[in-house]
Scaffold this motif. Structure first.
Motif, PDB file in Angstrom:
ATOM      1  N   ASP A  34      -7.895  -7.232  -4.046  1.00 42.89           N
ATOM      2  CA  ASP A  34      -7.861  -7.984  -2.795  1.00 42.89           C
ATOM      3  C   ASP A  34      -7.787  -9.492  -3.040  1.00 42.89           C
ATOM      4  O   ASP A  34      -7.603 -10.261  -2.096  1.00 42.89           O
ATOM      5  CB  ASP A  34      -9.099  -7.673  -1.945  1.00 42.89           C
ATOM      6  N   ARG A  93     -18.129  -0.684   1.506  1.00 40.43           N
ATOM      7  CA  ARG A  93     -18.468  -1.578   2.622  1.00 40.43           C
ATOM      8  C   ARG A  93     -18.856  -0.783   3.858  1.00 40.43           C
ATOM      9  O   ARG A  93     -19.763  -1.180   4.601  1.00 40.43           O
ATOM     10  CB  ARG A  93     -17.283  -2.497   2.935  1.00 40.43           C
ATOM     11  N   GLU A  94     -18.185   0.330   4.083  1.00 43.58           N
ATOM     12  CA  GLU A  94     -18.524   1.157   5.236  1.00 43.58           C
ATOM     13  C   GLU A  94     -19.921   1.758   5.114  1.00 43.58           C
ATOM     14  O   GLU A  94     -20.533   2.133   6.112  1.00 43.58           O
ATOM     15  CB  GLU A  94     -17.482   2.260   5.406  1.00 43.58           C
ATOM     16  N   PRO A 103     -12.919  -8.029   4.124  1.00 42.93           N
ATOM     17  CA  PRO A 103     -13.874  -8.094   3.020  1.00 42.93           C
ATOM     18  C   PRO A 103     -14.178  -9.507   2.568  1.00 42.93           C
ATOM     19  O   PRO A 103     -15.127  -9.725   1.833  1.00 42.93           O
ATOM     20  CB  PRO A 103     -13.161  -7.307   1.901  1.00 42.93           C
ATOM     21  N   LYS A 142     -13.592  -0.401   0.007  1.00 47.65           N
ATOM     22  CA  LYS A 142     -13.586  -0.121   1.444  1.00 47.65           C
ATOM     23  C   LYS A 142     -14.660   0.910   1.795  1.00 47.65           C
ATOM     24  O   LYS A 142     -15.434   0.719   2.746  1.00 47.65           O
ATOM     25  CB  LYS A 142     -12.211   0.385   1.874  1.00 47.65           C
ATOM     26  N   ASN A 143     -14.721   1.984   1.026  1.00 41.42           N
ATOM     27  CA  ASN A 143     -15.728   3.011   1.291  1.00 41.42           C
ATOM     28  C   ASN A 143     -17.139   2.473   1.084  1.00 41.42           C
ATOM     29  O   ASN A 143     -18.063   2.820   1.820  1.00 41.42           O
ATOM     30  CB  ASN A 143     -15.484   4.226   0.386  1.00 41.42           C
TER      31      ASN A 143
END
Length: 490
Positions: A438, A427-428, A106, A424-425
């Motif tokens: 992070d 970015r996907e 990321p 994360k979800n």
């Protein structure tokens, strides 16, 4: 559906709204190469008629695709596929589909800009015509001597222009010889670390703080020392009490990255006092202090330094555009010879032509006019995103942190939510959201009350309230689809 070259139908019973079903199918067609770059898609009216839905439903789907760069409206010429050719490729083979994907980092910037991407200024608002004329003129007037090896420390004209700018805007005076031009923030760190750091040296790092800074010091063999950040910035008394013998401190005092707080005067003076007593070095990362929405930019920490302990780092990536790959560092007089001696090992990575162009851009006043326009524009665009977030999320789920400036927006999430999983979800799904957790220096358990928990979003390229609403609606849908909040969005 012949206009698309493929057929699909909508399912009113599906949990995804109709506009998202259209969005997902058109995006998949582009990603799998069924819709090629430059091909025209049906008009909103035509597609709505064929699918039997309201025009607003198709407009919402097209709006999301346009915001992500997959479609581009060309007025009377219609709406075209504008995704890069690399996306309009044949569908991967089954073997390729089953191959494990590399984990997404990321912190690495995307090759092309994505919604909410951090560190990216408003590319649509940069005066490209002026810049193009300047660079073209510099190229036409290239002299024979300009074709040789460039100065390792940066061209003299740019160093002098930066010195004048810093005196006017950041409140301190330095000689051009104290300024070293580098190919961005990472080379600035490389120059400082290579010249001054010894393996094992302790380094105070803001926690949370910029991951790139952490990575560089860890790779160099330093000992990172996490220092909590509160409403006054880095907690200097805590650092002095627990790690008094550190040799470096890295701070973002004007606009802490990522929380956005400003370091108080008492903390600044305490930090300078510690550095003078310990003969330690303070690296002031002044990455976006030019963009303050209320009042003038705050004086720099460097302007308060009477003992020559502050190393000041600045960049043109945030105020102009990242492709310049140009930053600079101002070192105390006592370090000039030492840094110069190290320069042959880490030469300046910014081409002289670009350096000359930046010099002219500053000296002709374009730089200052651009900064003035951007302060107003960013205040407006931040407002778009803040309004959209407040409309989409209830305060008990997500709150927007107050900030006086900067080009990224920081939010706080309910403690029951996992910001890393949400990011994360997202970015996907093509949204460059980052999680505060992070950015930790000292890793903490999810249940630790000191663990940062929130989302970071860039807003400079959100050009309208409509775009902000569409992007935030997508983020809210991602959170809901992930099952992490049930009934908590408005």
């Amino acid at each position: 559906m012949s206009r698309f070259g493929l057929v699909f139908s909508l399912d009113p019973q599906h949990k995804a709204p109709l506009y998202r079903q259209i969005y997902q199918r058109v995006k998949r067609a582009i990603m799998e190469g069924q819709l090629k770059r430059g091909s025209r898609v049906p008009s909103v009216r035509a597609l709505a008629s064929e699918l039997g839905v309201a025009r607003a439903t198709v407009e919402n789907a097209y709006g999301l695709l346009t915001a992500e760069g997959f479609l581009q409206s060309r007025g009377q010429a219609g709406t075209m596929v504008s995704a890069p050719e690399s996306l309009s490729a044949p569908a991967p083979s089954p073997a390729a589909k089953s191959a494990p994907r590399k984990p997404i980092n990321p912190m690495l910037p995307s090759v092309s800009s994505l919604p909410f991407q951090l560190g990216l200024p408003a590319l649509d608002a940069f005066p490209r015509a002026i810049w193009s004329r300047i660079v073209a003129r510099q190229s036409r007037h290239t002299a024979m001597n300009d074709l040789g090896h460039p100065p390792l420390t940066g061209i003299d004209a740019l160093r002098a222009s930066v010195a004048r700018y810093l005196q006017l805007s950041r409140g301190f005076t330095c000689r051009p010889e104290q300024i070293f031009i580098c190919g961005g923030y990472a080379p600035v760190l490389d120059l400082i670390i290579g010249s001054l750091l010894q393996p094992g040296d302790g380094v105070w790092l803001e926690d949370p703080g910029y991951p790139v800074t952490q990575a560089f010091f860890r790779a160099a063999g330093a000992t990172p020392l996490a220092v909590n950040v509160d409403e006054e910035g880095m907690n200097v008394p805590q650092a002095v009490a627990h790690h008094p013998h550190a040799r470096f401190a890295v701070v973002t005092p004007a606009h802490q990255s990522p929380l956005g707080v400003t370091m108080s005067l008492s903390r600044r003076m305490a930090l300078l006092d510690w550095a003078a007593k310990q003969q330690a070095w303070i690296i002031e990362d002044d990455y976006d202090s030019e963009f303050r929405y209320h009042g003038q930019p705050l004086p720099s920490l460097k302007s308060l330094d009477t003992q020559g302990r502050v190393i000041y780092a600045g960049t043109f990536s945030k105020v102009m555009f990242p492709a310049l790959r140009c930053g600079y560092v101002v070192v105390p007089e006592s370090l000039v010879e030492k840094i110069e001696a190290y320069c042959p090992l880490r030469i300046c990575g910014t081409p002289p032509l670009i350096q000359a162009g930046i010099t002219e851009f500053i000296d002709q006043g374009h730089f200052y006019r651009h900064l003035k326009r951007m302060r107003q524009l960013y205040a407006e665009r931040r407002g778009y995103l803040e309004q959209a977030l407040k409309a989409a999320f209830s305060p008990d789920v997500l709150q927007v942190n107050r900030q006086a400036g900067g080009i990224q927006l920081c939010t706080t999430l309910n403690s029951t939510l996992d910001d890393a999983l949400i990011a994360k979800n997202a970015r996907e799904q093509g949204l460059a959201v980052q999680a505060l957790s992070d950015w930790q220096v000292q890793r903490r358990d999810r249940h630790d009350r000191l663990r940062p928990n929130g989302l970071l979003m860039g807003f400079p390229n959100i050009s309208s309230q409509e775009m902000a609403n569409l992007l935030v609606a997508r983020l809210a849908q991602i959170v809901t689809d992930s099952g992490m909040i049930t009934g908590s969005t408005k």
